[in-house]
Each structure stands twice: as C-alpha cells, then as structure tokens.
Design a protein around this motif. Sequence first.
Motif, PDB file in Angstrom:
ATOM      1  N   ALA A  78     -44.096 -34.202 -22.638  1.00  0.00           N
ATOM      2  CA  ALA A  78     -43.878 -33.680 -24.390  1.00  0.00           C
ATOM      3  C   ALA A  78     -43.430 -35.885 -24.165  1.00  0.00           C
ATOM      4  O   ALA A  78     -43.177 -36.194 -25.280  1.00  0.00           O
ATOM      5  CB  ALA A  78     -42.506 -33.445 -24.341  1.00  0.00           C
ATOM      6  N   ASP A  79     -43.176 -36.335 -23.195  1.00  0.00           N
ATOM      7  CA  ASP A  79     -42.696 -37.757 -23.267  1.00  0.00           C
ATOM      8  C   ASP A  79     -44.089 -38.882 -23.125  1.00  0.00           C
ATOM      9  O   ASP A  79     -43.812 -39.410 -24.040  1.00  0.00           O
ATOM     10  CB  ASP A  79     -42.072 -38.662 -21.553  1.00  0.00           C
ATOM     11  CG  ASP A  79     -41.284 -39.095 -21.638  1.00  0.00           C
ATOM     12  OD1 ASP A  79     -40.738 -39.931 -22.897  1.00  0.00           O
ATOM     13  OD2 ASP A  79     -40.842 -40.227 -20.587  1.00  0.00           O
ATOM     14  N   LEU A 131     -41.906 -31.073 -19.926  1.00  0.00           N
ATOM     15  CA  LEU A 131     -40.788 -33.297 -19.887  1.00  0.00           C
ATOM     16  C   LEU A 131     -41.590 -34.261 -19.535  1.00  0.00           C
ATOM     17  O   LEU A 131     -41.974 -34.981 -20.879  1.00  0.00           O
ATOM     18  CB  LEU A 131     -39.329 -32.834 -19.406  1.00  0.00           C
ATOM     19  CG  LEU A 131     -38.244 -32.154 -19.979  1.00  0.00           C
ATOM     20  CD1 LEU A 131     -37.150 -32.449 -19.305  1.00  0.00           C
ATOM     21  CD2 LEU A 131     -38.425 -32.168 -21.871  1.00  0.00           C
ATOM     22  N   ASP A 150     -40.033 -44.340 -17.766  1.00  0.00           N
ATOM     23  CA  ASP A 150     -39.639 -43.679 -18.882  1.00  0.00           C
ATOM     24  C   ASP A 150     -40.555 -42.209 -18.201  1.00  0.00           C
ATOM     25  O   ASP A 150     -40.106 -41.183 -17.669  1.00  0.00           O
ATOM     26  CB  ASP A 150     -39.981 -43.524 -19.820  1.00  0.00           C
ATOM     27  CG  ASP A 150     -39.172 -44.683 -20.905  1.00  0.00           C
ATOM     28  OD1 ASP A 150     -38.259 -44.578 -20.544  1.00  0.00           O
ATOM     29  OD2 ASP A 150     -39.446 -44.602 -21.482  1.00  0.00           O
ATOM     30  N   SER A 174     -38.595 -42.619 -26.130  1.00  0.00           N
ATOM     31  CA  SER A 174     -40.065 -42.673 -25.652  1.00  0.00           C
ATOM     32  C   SER A 174     -40.391 -42.984 -27.426  1.00  0.00           C
ATOM     33  O   SER A 174     -41.831 -43.222 -27.830  1.00  0.00           O
ATOM     34  CB  SER A 174     -40.763 -41.394 -24.907  1.00  0.00           C
ATOM     35  OG  SER A 174     -40.870 -42.342 -23.561  1.00  0.00           O
ATOM     36  N   THR A 226     -38.277 -38.637 -15.718  1.00  0.00           N
ATOM     37  CA  THR A 226     -38.247 -38.040 -16.678  1.00  0.00           C
ATOM     38  C   THR A 226     -38.582 -36.863 -15.602  1.00  0.00           C
ATOM     39  O   THR A 226     -37.892 -36.173 -15.356  1.00  0.00           O
ATOM     40  CB  THR A 226     -39.647 -37.816 -17.872  1.00  0.00           C
ATOM     41  OG1 THR A 226     -39.271 -38.627 -18.777  1.00  0.00           O
ATOM     42  CG2 THR A 226     -38.589 -36.577 -18.466  1.00  0.00           C
ATOM     43  N   THR A 231     -49.388 -43.873 -23.798  1.00  0.00           N
ATOM     44  CA  THR A 231     -48.938 -42.890 -23.150  1.00  0.00           C
ATOM     45  C   THR A 231     -49.850 -41.750 -21.845  1.00  0.00           C
ATOM     46  O   THR A 231     -49.685 -41.540 -20.485  1.00  0.00           O
ATOM     47  CB  THR A 231     -49.638 -41.689 -24.002  1.00  0.00           C
ATOM     48  OG1 THR A 231     -49.386 -41.869 -25.426  1.00  0.00           O
ATOM     49  CG2 THR A 231     -50.371 -40.495 -23.716  1.00  0.00           C
ATOM     50  N   ALA A 251     -44.778 -38.246 -26.566  1.00  0.00           N
ATOM     51  CA  ALA A 251     -43.260 -39.164 -27.854  1.00  0.00           C
ATOM     52  C   ALA A 251     -44.262 -40.021 -28.908  1.00  0.00           C
ATOM     53  O   ALA A 251     -43.885 -40.474 -30.028  1.00  0.00           O
ATOM     54  CB  ALA A 251     -42.103 -39.133 -27.088  1.00  0.00           C
ATOM     55  N   THR A 294     -47.303 -43.358 -18.984  1.00  0.00           N
ATOM     56  CA  THR A 294     -46.220 -42.286 -18.964  1.00  0.00           C
ATOM     57  C   THR A 294     -46.566 -41.121 -17.853  1.00  0.00           C
ATOM     58  O   THR A 294     -45.884 -41.398 -17.155  1.00  0.00           O
ATOM     59  CB  THR A 294     -45.465 -41.566 -20.254  1.00  0.00           C
ATOM     60  OG1 THR A 294     -45.072 -42.876 -20.861  1.00  0.00           O
ATOM     61  CG2 THR A 294     -44.304 -40.760 -20.212  1.00  0.00           C
ATOM     62  N   VAL A 343     -37.345 -38.802 -24.106  1.00  0.00           N
ATOM     63  CA  VAL A 343     -37.928 -38.235 -25.028  1.00  0.00           C
ATOM     64  C   VAL A 343     -37.973 -38.705 -25.896  1.00  0.00           C
ATOM     65  O   VAL A 343     -38.896 -39.340 -26.591  1.00  0.00           O
ATOM     66  CB  VAL A 343     -38.691 -36.237 -24.548  1.00  0.00           C
ATOM     67  CG1 VAL A 343     -39.935 -36.631 -26.256  1.00  0.00           C
ATOM     68  CG2 VAL A 343     -38.836 -36.080 -23.628  1.00  0.00           C
TER      69      VAL A 343
END
Length: 260
Positions: free
Chosen positions: A187-188, A184, A163, A131, A167, A12, A191, A15, A128
């Motif tokens: 959210a990624d 997004l 990622d 991920s 994204t 996380t 995930a 990302t 997403v």
Amino acid sequence: MAAPILIAAGATATTLLGGWVAQHVGDRRHLVLGLTAGLMLGIVGFDLLPEALDTNGTETFGVPVPLLLFIAGFLVLHITERCVAIHRAHEKEYAPHSHPFSPPHHHGHASSDRPVHGLGIVAAGALVGHSFLDGFAIGAATQAGGTTGTVVAIAVISHDFADGFNTFTITQLYGNDRRKGLALVAADAVAPLAGASVTLAFTISENILSIFLGFFAGFLLYLATSDILPEAHSPHPTRATLLFTIAGVAFMWLVIGLAS
C-alpha cells in the motif's frame, strides 16, 4: 502530464526496496531499529517540520500553527498508548523490565495483544498517508515548473526507501504478522502513484498540507523516541545501535541537503 507518474513510479520502486531490506536483516534487528529511529528523526527535523513551517507561517497565540499540530500529533499517540497501557494493566503486563508495547513474544498473554497490533497498523497507515502526500508533492512541484520538480523528486525517491523500510519494521515491532507487514508495504508503494495521479485533476490547499505535515511529524517523533529506540536498545544495548541511529539522521541530512 505523465512526468509526475513516472517520478512517482521511482518512489514506488524505492519503497519496495526498503520493505525488502527490512525483511532480510535477521539477527541484526536492533541495528535496523536504531537506523529506523534515526531516519525518522531526520525526516521530522529536516523535512516535515521545515516544509510545514514554510507552507504555513500563521500563528495562534504566538505559536506557528504547524508546531501546535506537531505537539498535538505527539500527544495524541502518547494518550493512545497510555489508554492501551491502562487497559492492559489489569492483565499484569507491567512485570519488571517489560515494555507494554513490545511484540507479543515478549509477554505470555496473547489475548491482550490486539490493541498493540492495531497501533502498529495505525502507525504504518500514517506512513502510507505520508507517501500519498509525497506523490502529491511530486505532482504539485512538477506543475510549479523550474527546478522545483527535480528537487522534490530527488527528496521523495530517496526517503521513500526509508518509508518502505519503516512501514515493515513498525508492523513487526508491534507484533503484526509478516503478511500484514507486506500488505502495508505494498500500500505504501502504491500511495505515491495515487497521490501523483490526484494532481492531474486538482490541487490541495497549502494550509491543509501544512497541518497534516505538522501533525505527522509529532506522530513520528513519538514513535522514534518512545517506542523504537527503547526497543532497539533493550535486547542489544550496544554502541553499534547508537551509531546506526546517528547514521540514519546523517543520511537524511545528506538527502535533504543534496535535494535543496
């Protein structure tokens, strides 16, 4: 049981870091796009396809099922874009040197942007989903024991930076506003935690996982070669962009090699 969640939290963080870097590149956007394409090619060639083939070696009429899904993923996105192009052709979007899927500032017809915006959301949404499966892979590998969990954790945490980066970049490439890109990316980032949490309750069939990985690999390959690379080279056809693409591929090779 908390180990998968802790490892997913690392994914996380990387990302979010990738998404932050993508927002602060300024006029170096063409270099970012070149790097993004290289990272995506590396993920497809060194991670997704090998993993899909290792997971499912079943053949249909002489071809491994994951490779059939790989081609299907490529064709689905290609057909989708062609359908959008046919719709937009009536609005004269095919002027010389224009690209039917470039961000709206490349064209003067704001009313026809919606299909392009939606495609960017779908593309980012697929990342997403990937991920989420990264988090699931962390949990499954941890359950397997031994060094498997460590190897998968290194690979996932490293490439989840890409990622997050991809994204945000993809949503901007297709003309979506910054707010949607940030949503997004968030959210990624969540995930992997969701995917790791699922493994605490039950597991997923390896065959289903291989099907998704093969399909998603074709999806990413199309984005990298048909949209992102042309967009990277159109405003700045420089050697630096090409070098950044090669660097992206090499970086993913290094990540996968160190994690193996």
